[in-house]
Design a protein around this motif. Sequence first.
Motif, PDB file in Angstrom:
ATOM      1  N   LEU A  26      32.970  48.539  44.660  1.00 28.05           N
ATOM      2  CA  LEU A  26      33.925  48.372  43.532  1.00 28.05           C
ATOM      3  C   LEU A  26      35.278  48.159  44.354  1.00 28.05           C
ATOM      4  O   LEU A  26      35.787  49.047  44.982  1.00 28.05           O
ATOM      5  N   LEU A  27      36.179  47.276  44.117  1.00 23.25           N
ATOM      6  CA  LEU A  27      37.424  46.762  44.464  1.00 23.25           C
ATOM      7  C   LEU A  27      38.147  46.805  43.288  1.00 23.25           C
ATOM      8  O   LEU A  27      37.935  46.069  42.307  1.00 23.25           O
ATOM      9  N   ASN A  28      39.257  47.679  43.268  1.00 23.53           N
ATOM     10  CA  ASN A  28      40.375  47.699  42.238  1.00 23.53           C
ATOM     11  C   ASN A  28      41.741  47.283  43.063  1.00 23.53           C
ATOM     12  O   ASN A  28      42.189  48.491  43.481  1.00 23.53           O
ATOM     13  N   ILE A  29      42.278  46.212  43.047  1.00 27.25           N
ATOM     14  CA  ILE A  29      43.426  46.018  43.756  1.00 27.25           C
ATOM     15  C   ILE A  29      44.258  45.395  43.020  1.00 27.25           C
ATOM     16  O   ILE A  29      43.686  44.221  42.200  1.00 27.25           O
ATOM     17  N   ASP A  30      45.668  45.306  43.236  1.00 30.80           N
ATOM     18  CA  ASP A  30      46.613  44.783  42.391  1.00 30.80           C
ATOM     19  C   ASP A  30      46.879  43.275  42.762  1.00 30.80           C
ATOM     20  O   ASP A  30      46.924  42.321  41.878  1.00 30.80           O
ATOM     21  N   SER A  31      46.832  42.931  44.045  1.00 28.03           N
ATOM     22  CA  SER A  31      47.139  41.680  44.528  1.00 28.03           C
ATOM     23  C   SER A  31      46.628  41.448  45.704  1.00 28.03           C
ATOM     24  O   SER A  31      46.955  42.339  46.769  1.00 28.03           O
TER      25      SER A  31
ATOM     26  N   THR B 278      31.733  44.445  42.312  1.00 29.16           N
ATOM     27  CA  THR B 278      32.953  44.423  41.052  1.00 29.16           C
ATOM     28  C   THR B 278      33.915  44.314  41.551  1.00 29.16           C
ATOM     29  O   THR B 278      34.621  45.102  42.479  1.00 29.16           O
ATOM     30  N   LEU B 279      34.843  43.402  41.130  1.00 28.61           N
ATOM     31  CA  LEU B 279      36.288  43.072  41.730  1.00 28.61           C
ATOM     32  C   LEU B 279      37.119  43.089  40.351  1.00 28.61           C
ATOM     33  O   LEU B 279      37.074  42.465  39.457  1.00 28.61           O
ATOM     34  N   GLU B 280      38.302  43.989  40.613  1.00 27.78           N
ATOM     35  CA  GLU B 280      39.207  44.002  39.663  1.00 27.78           C
ATOM     36  C   GLU B 280      40.533  43.736  40.145  1.00 27.78           C
ATOM     37  O   GLU B 280      41.103  44.539  41.097  1.00 27.78           O
ATOM     38  N   LEU B 281      41.079  42.766  39.687  1.00 21.81           N
ATOM     39  CA  LEU B 281      42.198  42.340  40.652  1.00 21.81           C
ATOM     40  C   LEU B 281      43.445  41.784  39.344  1.00 21.81           C
ATOM     41  O   LEU B 281      43.234  41.523  38.263  1.00 21.81           O
ATOM     42  N   ASP B 282      44.750  42.194  39.949  1.00 21.16           N
ATOM     43  CA  ASP B 282      45.844  41.540  39.337  1.00 21.16           C
ATOM     44  C   ASP B 282      45.976  39.902  39.374  1.00 21.16           C
ATOM     45  O   ASP B 282      46.056  39.348  38.338  1.00 21.16           O
ATOM     46  N   SER B 283      46.021  39.628  40.616  1.00 17.56           N
ATOM     47  CA  SER B 283      46.416  38.277  40.947  1.00 17.56           C
ATOM     48  C   SER B 283      45.746  37.904  42.427  1.00 17.56           C
ATOM     49  O   SER B 283      45.437  38.584  43.249  1.00 17.56           O
TER      50      SER B 283
ATOM     51  N   LEU C  25      27.395  39.871  40.346  1.00 16.28           N
ATOM     52  CA  LEU C  25      28.914  39.934  40.598  1.00 16.28           C
ATOM     53  C   LEU C  25      29.648  39.995  39.224  1.00 16.28           C
ATOM     54  O   LEU C  25      29.367  39.115  38.447  1.00 16.28           O
ATOM     55  N   LYS C  26      30.721  40.935  39.185  1.00 13.26           N
ATOM     56  CA  LYS C  26      31.643  40.841  38.126  1.00 13.26           C
ATOM     57  C   LYS C  26      32.972  40.870  38.745  1.00 13.26           C
ATOM     58  O   LYS C  26      33.484  41.503  39.391  1.00 13.26           O
ATOM     59  N   ILE C  27      33.605  39.811  37.953  1.00 12.62           N
ATOM     60  CA  ILE C  27      35.176  39.642  38.401  1.00 12.62           C
ATOM     61  C   ILE C  27      35.898  39.768  37.292  1.00 12.62           C
ATOM     62  O   ILE C  27      35.705  39.041  35.982  1.00 12.62           O
ATOM     63  N   SER C  28      36.851  40.453  37.404  1.00 14.25           N
ATOM     64  CA  SER C  28      37.755  40.792  36.178  1.00 14.25           C
ATOM     65  C   SER C  28      39.409  40.271  36.757  1.00 14.25           C
ATOM     66  O   SER C  28      39.832  41.132  37.713  1.00 14.25           O
ATOM     67  N   GLN C  29      39.963  39.479  36.655  1.00 15.31           N
ATOM     68  CA  GLN C  29      41.496  38.886  37.218  1.00 15.31           C
ATOM     69  C   GLN C  29      42.256  38.472  36.094  1.00 15.31           C
ATOM     70  O   GLN C  29      41.851  37.655  35.322  1.00 15.31           O
TER      71      GLN C  29
END
Length: 407
Positions: free
Chosen positions: A35-40, A106-111, A124-128
């Motif tokens: 799980l990665l939760n990164i803003d950019s 799971t990748l959760e990014l701002d941009s 693979l789950k991507i939320s951007q």
Amino acid sequence: KTYVYRSMNVLKPVKNVEYISYINLEEPDKVQKLLLNIDSANIIITNGDKIQITVSSEFKRNNEIQVIDDTIKFNTDSLKEFDLLGLLTEPIPYVEITIPETFDVTLELDSRLIQMEKVQLNNLKISQKRGNVIALDTTVYDLKCSMESGGINFNNVSFNNLNIESDAGSVLLDTIKGSQVDYINGSAKVDIKNAVVSHLNMINGTGHVFVNDLVANDTAFEVTNCTLDLKKMKVEQFINIKSIYKSNVTLYEAVTKQVDVVMNGGTFTGYYLEMDGKIQTTGNVLLSYITGNFEVEAYGRHCEIYELMGDILSVKTQSTETTLKYIKANTITYNAYNSTSLLYLVFGKDMIVKDSKGDIVFDNNKDISENEELYIKYYQKIERLDITSSASFNVDPDVKLGAWEWK
């Protein structure tokens, strides 16, 4: 290149190597998720036997990694800003991830950017919010991608389930193969090419959708105020098309058992089709080079059907003008609902038309000069018409018969 240049160059991010942090983990047997939760960040995913996360950034960062139960959780600092307006920020870092093929990610990014090539994953789950997602030569069992604004580019991607949500931007799905595709789109432009899937369900807002060369078992499209362009489709069971409001829909070079179309306004155009069909619309209908049985109910300005070959054609219309040209069907039913619709009939070769008494009123085997008087006699608006397999008219005595043309 200078730091200021790298900071402001958002279109072509530069991979910086001033500081590199390596985070290595021996793969515990119990760990199967990342799980990665990164803003950019620019994220690059590759496969390997062990887990490795490499962070390349302008400045030293506080990278945090935890192993909780069966999940590796990673996050890093937010980008540094150096002015009140946020015009000067830290250049975008690169995060390179190497993981085994059996992992769920799971990748959760701002941009920014997510990129993978020749990668195999379980789920693979991507939320951007903003940025781009690129997948090349990739296989994922369950792939979910949610994008508020930006680009999605899937090329040669295989899957079992594909779920996409896009609000705005541009989406290209080129050479995809899988079972279930569920797509919810807002205003993004969508191109789907060379696709082989079992089921395709799409709900689309105002974004224009183009599908070219699709093989499927069944498909369903629900659109609103957009262009839906479907070309070279081979669908085993059915194609369902529903337009909530004022869309222009084109179905070209398609083969299926049944197409069902329901539209509120707009224009449905179908040509070179092999299928049975039912069309209900308050807009226009343009059909040409059709093989199959069709029921058409249209209330727009135009209803035109050319070169249809089948057993049954049923037309119910209040269109200003209705045109039937070179129809080769055993039974043709026309009903104008007491409207002022003007029907034009262009008869095919060897067509003989009789009235309800059995008298021949049109014989296309004869010269036009011999039929000229009949042409003038029947040059009137038509309200209701039934042509049976013996090509005879069955009309009420006070109903006006219509306008002939022939070729």
